[in-house]
Design a protein around this motif. Structure first.
Motif, PDB file in Angstrom:
ATOM      1  N   ILE A   1      45.918  39.271  60.078  1.00  0.00           N
ATOM      2  CA  ILE A   1      45.595  40.417  59.220  1.00  0.00           C
ATOM      3  C   ILE A   1      44.412  40.168  58.289  1.00  0.00           C
ATOM      4  CG2 ILE A   1      47.942  41.356  59.269  1.00  0.00           C
ATOM      5  CD1 ILE A   1      48.366  40.102  56.469  1.00  0.00           C
ATOM      6  N   HIS A   2      43.779  38.993  58.374  1.00  0.00           N
ATOM      7  CA  HIS A   2      42.740  38.670  57.404  1.00  0.00           C
ATOM      8  C   HIS A   2      41.753  37.684  58.020  1.00  0.00           C
ATOM      9  CE1 HIS A   2      41.258  38.932  53.327  1.00  0.00           C
ATOM     10  NE2 HIS A   2      41.204  37.613  53.213  1.00  0.00           N
ATOM     11  N   ILE A   3      40.505  37.664  57.514  1.00  0.00           N
ATOM     12  CA  ILE A   3      39.511  36.771  58.104  1.00  0.00           C
ATOM     13  C   ILE A   3      38.952  35.734  57.129  1.00  0.00           C
ATOM     14  CG2 ILE A   3      38.838  38.545  59.773  1.00  0.00           C
ATOM     15  CD1 ILE A   3      36.178  38.819  58.212  1.00  0.00           C
ATOM     16  N   ALA A   4      39.235  35.807  55.843  1.00  0.00           N
ATOM     17  CA  ALA A   4      38.654  34.879  54.863  1.00  0.00           C
ATOM     18  C   ALA A   4      39.718  33.904  54.375  1.00  0.00           C
ATOM     19  CB  ALA A   4      38.051  35.637  53.691  1.00  0.00           C
ATOM     20  N   HIS A   5      39.632  32.654  54.803  1.00  0.00           N
ATOM     21  CA  HIS A   5      40.714  31.697  54.559  1.00  0.00           C
ATOM     22  C   HIS A   5      40.293  30.476  53.749  1.00  0.00           C
ATOM     23  CE1 HIS A   5      42.970  34.197  57.244  1.00  0.00           C
ATOM     24  NE2 HIS A   5      42.071  34.027  58.171  1.00  0.00           N
ATOM     25  N   SER A   6      39.169  30.550  53.086  1.00  0.00           N
ATOM     26  CA  SER A   6      38.770  29.543  52.102  1.00  0.00           C
ATOM     27  C   SER A   6      38.008  30.283  51.027  1.00  0.00           C
ATOM     28  CB  SER A   6      37.900  28.458  52.728  1.00  0.00           C
ATOM     29  OG  SER A   6      36.625  28.975  53.072  1.00  0.00           O
ATOM     30  N   LEU A   7      37.875  29.647  49.866  1.00  0.00           N
ATOM     31  CA  LEU A   7      37.159  30.313  48.785  1.00  0.00           C
ATOM     32  C   LEU A   7      35.681  30.545  49.143  1.00  0.00           C
ATOM     33  CD1 LEU A   7      37.530  31.599  46.076  1.00  0.00           C
ATOM     34  CD2 LEU A   7      37.254  29.350  44.999  1.00  0.00           C
ATOM     35  N   PRO A   8      34.976  29.580  49.749  1.00  0.00           N
ATOM     36  CA  PRO A   8      33.596  29.850  50.154  1.00  0.00           C
ATOM     37  C   PRO A   8      33.478  30.969  51.182  1.00  0.00           C
ATOM     38  CG  PRO A   8      33.954  27.491  50.020  1.00  0.00           C
ATOM     39  CD  PRO A   8      35.305  28.135  49.882  1.00  0.00           C
TER      40      PRO A   8
ATOM     41  N   LYS B   1      33.433  25.302  43.213  1.00  0.00           N
ATOM     42  CA  LYS B   1      33.586  26.559  43.953  1.00  0.00           C
ATOM     43  C   LYS B   1      33.979  27.696  43.017  1.00  0.00           C
ATOM     44  CE  LYS B   1      34.872  24.257  48.268  1.00  0.00           C
ATOM     45  NZ  LYS B   1      35.972  23.973  49.221  1.00  0.00           N
ATOM     46  N   LEU B   2      34.860  27.411  42.066  1.00  0.00           N
ATOM     47  CA  LEU B   2      35.254  28.431  41.105  1.00  0.00           C
ATOM     48  C   LEU B   2      34.064  28.859  40.245  1.00  0.00           C
ATOM     49  CD1 LEU B   2      38.726  27.046  39.974  1.00  0.00           C
ATOM     50  CD2 LEU B   2      38.328  29.185  41.215  1.00  0.00           C
ATOM     51  N   ALA B   3      33.232  27.900  39.876  1.00  0.00           N
ATOM     52  CA  ALA B   3      32.058  28.236  39.057  1.00  0.00           C
ATOM     53  C   ALA B   3      31.149  29.215  39.780  1.00  0.00           C
ATOM     54  CB  ALA B   3      31.293  26.962  38.709  1.00  0.00           C
ATOM     55  N   GLU B   4      31.072  29.106  41.093  1.00  0.00           N
ATOM     56  CA  GLU B   4      30.245  30.021  41.867  1.00  0.00           C
ATOM     57  C   GLU B   4      30.942  31.360  42.077  1.00  0.00           C
ATOM     58  OE1 GLU B   4      27.523  29.997  45.937  1.00  0.00           O
ATOM     59  OE2 GLU B   4      29.048  28.452  45.647  1.00  0.00           O
TER      60      GLU B   4
ATOM     61  N   LEU C   1      33.693  32.804  40.232  1.00  0.00           N
ATOM     62  CA  LEU C   1      34.256  33.562  39.118  1.00  0.00           C
ATOM     63  C   LEU C   1      33.339  34.643  38.541  1.00  0.00           C
ATOM     64  CD1 LEU C   1      36.308  30.795  37.289  1.00  0.00           C
ATOM     65  CD2 LEU C   1      37.199  32.777  38.544  1.00  0.00           C
ATOM     66  N   PRO C   2      32.016  34.486  38.577  1.00  0.00           N
ATOM     67  CA  PRO C   2      31.182  35.580  38.061  1.00  0.00           C
ATOM     68  C   PRO C   2      31.368  36.913  38.786  1.00  0.00           C
ATOM     69  CG  PRO C   2      29.902  33.564  38.120  1.00  0.00           C
ATOM     70  CD  PRO C   2      31.205  33.274  38.828  1.00  0.00           C
ATOM     71  N   VAL C   3      31.869  36.884  40.034  1.00  0.00           N
ATOM     72  CA  VAL C   3      32.104  38.134  40.760  1.00  0.00           C
ATOM     73  C   VAL C   3      33.599  38.363  41.001  1.00  0.00           C
ATOM     74  CG1 VAL C   3      29.854  38.131  41.867  1.00  0.00           C
ATOM     75  CG2 VAL C   3      31.768  36.999  43.010  1.00  0.00           C
ATOM     76  N   THR C   4      34.447  37.666  40.253  1.00  0.00           N
ATOM     77  CA  THR C   4      35.899  37.747  40.445  1.00  0.00           C
ATOM     78  C   THR C   4      36.520  38.767  39.505  1.00  0.00           C
ATOM     79  OG1 THR C   4      36.075  35.464  41.240  1.00  0.00           O
ATOM     80  CG2 THR C   4      38.056  36.430  40.285  1.00  0.00           C
ATOM     81  N   GLY C   5      37.321  39.656  40.076  1.00  0.00           N
ATOM     82  CA  GLY C   5      37.991  40.680  39.288  1.00  0.00           C
ATOM     83  C   GLY C   5      39.461  40.425  39.062  1.00  0.00           C
TER      84      GLY C   5
ATOM     85  N   GLY D   1      34.715  30.871  32.031  1.00  0.00           N
ATOM     86  CA  GLY D   1      34.391  32.184  31.489  1.00  0.00           C
ATOM     87  C   GLY D   1      35.144  33.354  32.071  1.00  0.00           C
ATOM     88  N   TYR D   2      36.148  33.109  32.913  1.00  0.00           N
ATOM     89  CA  TYR D   2      36.914  34.238  33.458  1.00  0.00           C
ATOM     90  C   TYR D   2      37.679  34.939  32.339  1.00  0.00           C
ATOM     91  CZ  TYR D   2      40.467  36.837  36.041  1.00  0.00           C
ATOM     92  OH  TYR D   2      41.296  37.827  36.517  1.00  0.00           O
ATOM     93  N   ALA D   3      37.548  36.263  32.273  1.00  0.00           N
ATOM     94  CA  ALA D   3      38.150  37.021  31.174  1.00  0.00           C
ATOM     95  C   ALA D   3      39.159  38.061  31.650  1.00  0.00           C
ATOM     96  CB  ALA D   3      37.056  37.707  30.354  1.00  0.00           C
TER      97      ALA D   3
END
Length: 269
Positions: A147-154, A183-186, A188-192, A230-232
């Motif tokens: 049901i999904h295609i993205a299985h790592s954070l990158p 990886k989180l540093a890259e 998190l700026p686009v993480t909701g 910086g995640y808020a």
């Protein structure tokens, strides 16, 4: 309860949306993630809207399975049509975002499936922007390859960039990855949305989530990194599987919410 704690409806799918939101209020959780298959039923949508008028809880996100009819390769437009409807539901309920399960790839390569996801999503992205709704795609366990295609954070970040949308970071699916802080540093700026749960070594089925603190995930260290970077946003408890059922969803959710609340307070969130 810490105001950045959110509870995912998937933990209590035996309850309709109204009673689930009542439960969130009862235990002091101020945000909830709802699931779109329930909201697409008009009675559930109206019950949710009515509950929000009289409760302190707010909808932090909506979870939506995208191209599951039957997959990205063979979808004939249902994915685009249904997400457009869910975007309108999210706007009506005051939810700021929708996070997506992509759908399986069928016989497509990863690259072909990613391009197909982006193409199907394009009209929805424009509609979401008009309604003020952020679209997100999550990283998920490889055991959900159907049901999904993205299985790592990158991979999830690559897919988000290709599609022009944001991320939902599920820590249960990436806590064991190398160079996680980098990886989180890259990402998190686009993480909701950041999702939290635990994993007990030896559990090999899916779903196999546990209450934070019951397993091997270094919750405090990871959440400290997330906050320091910086995640808020909200921290969403996504709890399901045999351990949650054995304890009882209400008890497990209450304990998880309090544990996460205490940890966020300790970390100065």
């Amino acid at each position: 309860m810490h105001p950045r704690v959110s509870l995912h409806q998937v933990a209590m799918m035996d309850r309709e949306t109204g009673p689930f939101l009542d439960f969130c209020c009862e235990i002091g959780v101020q945000h909830a993630t709802l699931v779109s298959p329930r909201l697409l039923a008009s009675s559930e949508f109206h019950a949710a809207r009515e509950a929000l008028r009289h409760r302190t809880v707010r909808i932090g996100c909506i979870n939506h399975p995208f191209a599951l009819q039957p997959d990205l390769e063979r979808d004939t437009g249902a994915a685009t049509r249904d997400l457009t409807q869910v975007i309108d539901i999210a706007a009506d309920l005051g939810a700021p975002s929708i996070y997506l399960i992509t759908g399986g790839r069928g016989a497509l390569s990863w690259e072909q499936a990613a391009a197909r996801f982006a193409d199907l999503l394009a009209p929805c992205r424009e509609h979401a922007a008009r309604r003020g709704i952020a679209l997100l795609v999550e990283n998920a366990s490889p055991l959900t390859v159907d049901i999904h295609i993205a299985h790592s954070l990158p991979d999830a970040l690559r897919l988000a960039r290709l599609s022009g949308i944001g991320l939902c970071v599920d820590l249960h699916a990436c806590w064991m990855e190398a160079d996680l802080r980098t990886k989180l540093a890259e990402a998190l700026p686009v993480t909701g949305l950041v999702q939290v749960s635990d994993h007990v070594p030896g559990d090999r089925s899916t779903p196999c989530r546990a209450v934070p603190g019951d397993g091997a995930v270094p919750q405090e260290a990871i959440l400290r990194d997330v906050l320091d970077l910086g995640y808020a946003g909200l921290f969403d408890l996504e709890l399901l599987g045999p351990r949650i059922e054995a304890e009882g969803p209400a008890k497990a959710c209450t304990r998880a919410a309090q544990t996460l609340s205490n940890l966020l307070t300790k970390l100065g969130a």
